[in-house]
Design a protein around this motif. Structure first.
Motif, PDB file in Angstrom:
ATOM      1  N   LYS A  42     -31.907   5.470  11.949  1.00 20.62           N
ATOM      2  CA  LYS A  42     -32.655   6.720  11.844  1.00 20.62           C
ATOM      3  C   LYS A  42     -33.195   7.118  13.205  1.00 20.62           C
ATOM      4  O   LYS A  42     -33.940   6.375  13.836  1.00 20.62           O
ATOM      5  CB  LYS A  42     -33.817   6.548  10.858  1.00 20.62           C
ATOM      6  CG  LYS A  42     -34.597   7.821  10.590  1.00 20.62           C
ATOM      7  CD  LYS A  42     -35.678   7.584   9.562  1.00 20.62           C
ATOM      8  CE  LYS A  42     -36.441   8.866   9.266  1.00 20.62           C
ATOM      9  NZ  LYS A  42     -37.493   8.660   8.250  1.00 20.62           N
ATOM     10  N   ALA A  80     -34.139   1.628   9.800  1.00 19.98           N
ATOM     11  CA  ALA A  80     -34.717   2.775   9.091  1.00 19.98           C
ATOM     12  C   ALA A  80     -36.066   3.182   9.650  1.00 19.98           C
ATOM     13  O   ALA A  80     -36.716   4.073   9.085  1.00 19.98           O
ATOM     14  CB  ALA A  80     -34.859   2.440   7.609  1.00 19.98           C
ATOM     15  N   GLN A 121     -35.948   5.189   2.766  1.00 18.20           N
ATOM     16  CA  GLN A 121     -34.600   5.049   3.296  1.00 18.20           C
ATOM     17  C   GLN A 121     -34.075   3.622   3.123  1.00 18.20           C
ATOM     18  O   GLN A 121     -32.884   3.421   2.888  1.00 18.20           O
ATOM     19  CB  GLN A 121     -34.568   5.434   4.780  1.00 18.20           C
ATOM     20  CG  GLN A 121     -33.167   5.414   5.369  1.00 18.20           C
ATOM     21  CD  GLN A 121     -33.129   5.985   6.769  1.00 18.20           C
ATOM     22  OE1 GLN A 121     -34.062   6.624   7.191  1.00 18.20           O
ATOM     23  NE2 GLN A 121     -32.031   5.740   7.472  1.00 18.20           N
TER      24      GLN A 121
END
Length: 504
Positions: A208, A173, A179
């Motif tokens: 991500k 993340a 997140q």
């Protein structure tokens, strides 16, 4: 209340800046709740143009909150409310046209606190807003800090996740706390336990992808701990290739601000690591010169190792301040400007000195500066004519005097010409503009005084008049008399004398 310079009491608004998912909005809402303020939030999903801010926000700034009064929890109407403007760096496009300037105007005249939040602190639109806000910067927490907080939350929620699995989730993340919480909530919806293999597989699917800026890159170059231990040589080289023109400049500017973990607080070891990092950066500059001069672009990986990877390995540790933008760019621009000024001075004085710009820079500048300033300093207005005569002897203009003072003075110190009496400088300017100064080179714009009529100008005017007296065939054909479309008045006939009538 009156406070110090850095406590924010002199500002009507605050600007919270930092990467996404570190708790800026949560912090703002918790502060409002703690102080008993209600808030209205506008984010990127709302239209925040100039007109909408005027209609919706401007009225609410002077209004009172009736939320608690209508619900019955309060017996009086409250005036304690806050406006939260989230993602102000995303105010762009036709929908949000003029929003930033209108927001600045609201901040200047507001009667309630305003909290602005952004992700990119260096965005061009934020540069004008930051002057009116109390600047609060949020740094991305370290991996160990996020890991400890997430393990505590998992324990309270009854989730069984091993620490290595939690580490994989956080790294996937990109240390985005929001997140991480969303991923844990989704993956543990069915089963309250999560193994390392399952966490690694799910984290790779939900990885991500972000765009790193130069400031983020330089932080990663000198990062330490779990994040650095997982980076391979290829990953460290890829940081250089985010922008191979700017990355080495950022490393060179910020490596001195890092406290290396390998030094262990020993000053001697710290200096040795600084020396080795500086040598590696110098080697990178040598490789860069070969690349730029001979177009050997296949040497870029070699430059990445010398200019980024090795300094990062040597100085890996804690950065004591926010990364600094490379000052080399500004100094290089000033060097180019000074080079152009010296070239222009060498051209203007070429008939008198016959010297190159290097000789003008090293030998003539200090002499020219003193010869121009000293008469004005010693004799005042009486030394003006001597200074102007000296200027004419070297074919110098008024602009050259300013350039000489600029490039012959050390940075940060006032020039000798600026220390003169303003009356003397005004007399010098009037005396210079009053006379005509002949130059052996052409000027872009020459201002001719009305009193003076030069022979050259007169000759050019005579030539133009002579050329105008020679009629051409086209002029003869296009005369007024020959044009049938123009009605001409008949000329009045003059009366003849009586003698002529009698003779007829």
């Amino acid at each position: 209340k009156t406070g110090g310079k850095d406590d924010g009491t002199g500002f009507k608004a605050a600007l919270l800046s930092g990467p996404p998912g570190v708790g800026k909005t949560t912090t703002a809402s918790l502060v409002c709740k703690e102080l008993g303020y209600s808030y209205v939030e506008l984010n990127a999903s709302d239209t925040r143009s100039k007109n909408s801010l005027k209609e919706v926000v401007a009225e609410s700034l002077n209004n009172t909150s009736i939320k608690d009064f209508c619900s019955g929890t309060s017996s009086s109407v409250s005036g304690n409310h806050v406006l939260i403007m989230d993602e102000v760096d995303g105010m762009a496009g036709n929908e949000d046209r003029g929003g930033i300037q209108e927001l600045i105007g609201l901040i200047r005249h507001t009667k309630i606190p305003i909290i602005c939040m952004c992700n990119d602190r260096n965005h061009p639109k934020i540069r004008s807003l930051v002057h009116y806000c109390f600047d609060l910067r949020f740094q991305r927490p370290r991996l160990e800090q996020i890991k400890g907080a997430m393990m505590s939350i998992a324990f309270k929620e009854g989730l069984k996740i091993p620490p290595p699995a939690m580490q994989e989730i956080i790294l996937a993340a990109n240390q985005d706390i929001r997140q991480v919480l969303h991923n844990l909530n989704m993956w543990c919806a069915k089963d309250k336990s999560l193994t390392y293999d399952e966490a690694k597989m799910d984290a790779s699917k939900a990885k991500k992808d972000i765009r790193l800026g130069p400031f983020d890159v330089v932080r990663k170059v000198f990062a330490t701990g779990e994040e650095a231990s997982r980076m391979s040589l290829i990953d460290k080289s890829d940081l250089f290739f985010h922008d191979y023109s700017l990355a080495p400049l950022f490393v060179q500017e910020n490596y001195v601000h890092v406290k290396p973990a390998a030094a262990g607080g020993n000053l001697k070891k710290h200096l040795v690591l600084l020396s080795r990092a500086a040598d590696s950066i110098c080697d990178g500059d040598i490789v860069d010169k070969q690349i730029r001069s001979k177009q050997n672009w296949n040497l870029l990986p070699t430059q990445a190792v010398y200019a980024s990877v090795l300094p990062g390995e040597l100085m890996r540790g804690y950065m004591s301040q926010f990364p600094v933008f490379p000052s080399w760019l500004g100094k290089f621009s000033s060097t180019g400007k000074h080079d152009r000024i010296i070239q222009e001075l060498a051209m203007h004085m070429s008939l008198r000195t016959q010297a190159c710009k290097r000789t003008v820079n090293m030998e003539y500048l200090s002499y020219l500066r003193d010869a121009l300033v000293q008469p004005l300093k010693d004799f005042g207005a009486d030394g003006v004519q001597e200074a102007i005569t000296f200027m004419d002897s070297y074919c110098l203009m008024k602009e050259d005097i300013e350039n000489i003072m600029e490039i012959s003075t050390w940075g940060g110190k006032p020039s000798p010409f600026s220390k003169l009496d303003p009356k003397v400088k005004a007399a010098f300017t009037r005396a210079y503009n009053k006379e005509a100064h002949l130059t052996p080179y052409s000027l872009n714009s020459v201002k001719t005084s009305k009193r003076q009529s030069g022979s050259v100008v007169t000759l050019e005017l005579n030539e133009d008049l002579n050329m105008g007296e020679i009629p051409s065939d086209e002029d003869e054909q296009d005369t007024v008399e020959s044009d049938a479309m123009i009605k001409q008045k008949k000329a009045k006939s003059s009366k003849l004398p009586k003698r002529e009538k009698s003779e007829e």
